[in-house]
Design a protein around this motif. Structure first.
Motif, mmCIF file in Angstrom:
data_model
loop_
_atom_site.group_PDB
_atom_site.id
_atom_site.type_symbol
_atom_site.label_atom_id
_atom_site.label_comp_id
_atom_site.label_asym_id
_atom_site.label_seq_id
_atom_site.Cartn_x
_atom_site.Cartn_y
_atom_site.Cartn_z
ATOM 1 N N VAL A 14 0.853 -1.186 0.000
ATOM 2 C CA VAL A 14 0.000 0.000 0.000
ATOM 3 C C VAL A 14 0.889 1.236 0.000
ATOM 4 O O VAL A 14 2.046 1.188 0.428
ATOM 5 N N LEU A 15 0.328 2.332 -0.465
ATOM 6 C CA LEU A 15 1.094 3.572 -0.581
ATOM 7 C C LEU A 15 0.300 4.728 0.012
ATOM 8 O O LEU A 15 -0.880 4.907 -0.302
ATOM 9 N N ILE A 16 0.960 5.482 0.882
ATOM 10 C CA ILE A 16 0.391 6.706 1.435
ATOM 11 C C ILE A 16 1.173 7.870 0.832
ATOM 12 O O ILE A 16 2.386 7.975 1.027
ATOM 13 N N LYS A 17 0.510 8.727 0.093
ATOM 14 C CA LYS A 17 1.217 9.789 -0.624
ATOM 15 C C LYS A 17 1.625 10.945 0.275
ATOM 16 O O LYS A 17 2.612 11.624 0.008
ATOM 17 N N ARG A 18 0.840 11.187 1.329
ATOM 18 C CA ARG A 18 1.131 12.326 2.203
ATOM 19 C C ARG A 18 0.652 12.013 3.614
ATOM 20 O O ARG A 18 -0.108 11.059 3.826
#
Length: 257
Positions: A14-18
């Motif tokens: 998973v990716l959290i951009k900010r």
């Protein structure tokens, strides 16, 4: 009693951009409500999440945070259908070569916390099944994976099947009953190809693994591994559709709401 802030590392694709910050209600027990501050930060392994908990000591604070965040992850793992596991800042290398990650935003985290709270209070069996499914996704041992995925199916079947003379005879009939409720006759069950022994055979594998009634050799391990993709596909479809049947469409497209 005091407020503690607990930080956990969630690793997965998973990716959290900010950075994300919000508050949400924690109600692990009916009526025992605490407003938790949530802070989420990007990490190479997945994301760092910190939560405030109100409890007696550090040891209990960690356990409460693990339970609270874990229930949210049960929902998020169903939505992404990907392994998500949590630890206390423990480094873990994500499997190499996987450059595809689900992007999670603030609205989805808030949604997952809310649904987890609602299910914990109103449909705890379903949430427990999601927890087994998440374990089936992240565990690497094929026997543990099989047990977790089959337990996910069994928990729903045991809790929600029709109560009749046939289902009172055991879990196999309960699973049959629920599959028929959702999908009709066996010939129409996706992934199973009309195999009327599929439930019986896989439940037999589950019992042998759980009770130690097997000779562990390469051939048996390979046989279990070969069955995992179909068991996982069936479990995912079964859990998501039964959730929708109960009025909890956890896979809803939040961008379309």
């Amino acid at each position: 009693m005091r407020v503690f802030n607990v930080e956990l590392l969630v690793y997965g694709s998973v990716l959290i951009k900010r950075a994300i910050d919000f508050s949400t209600e924690k109600e692990l027990d009916l009526g025992n409500i605490f407003q938790s501050d949530i802070s989420i930060r990007p990490s190479k392994q997945g994301f760092l999440i910190s939560t405030t908990v109100f409890t007696a000591d550090q040891d209990r604070a960690y356990k409460v945070a693990l339970l609270f965040v874990g229930k949210m992850l049960d929902i998020l793992a169903m939505r992404t259908n990907s392994p998500l596991n949590v630890s206390l800042n423990e480094y873990r290398q994500i499997e190499g070569g996987n450059n595809i990650r689900a992007v999670i935003d603030r609205a989805e985290f808030i949604y997952c916390f809310r649904i987890a709270r609602d299910l914990n209070l109103n449909e705890n069996r379903l949430l427990r099944a999601f927890s087994w499914y998440r374990k089936g996704l992240y565990t690497e041992d094929p026997f543990d994976k099989f047990l977790a995925l089959w337990n996910a199916i069994s928990v729903v079947a045991d809790g929600y099947c029709n109560d009749n003379e046939r289902t009172r005879q055991g879990i196999i009939n309960k699973i049959w009953d629920c599959f028929i409720t959702l999908w009709g006759e066996c010939v129409d069950w996706q992934f199973i190809d009309g195999d009327e022994r599929w439930i019986n055979d896989n439940n037999d594998i589950r019992n042998k693994i759980a009770h130690g009634g097997i000779t562990v050799d390469v051939q048996y391990v390979e046989n279990v591994i070969s069955k995992l993709p179909i068991v996982q596909n069936v479990a995912y479809k079964f859990l998501s559709q039964w959730s929708e049947r109960l009025g909890n469409n956890i896979l809803i497209d939040l961008n379309a709401v």
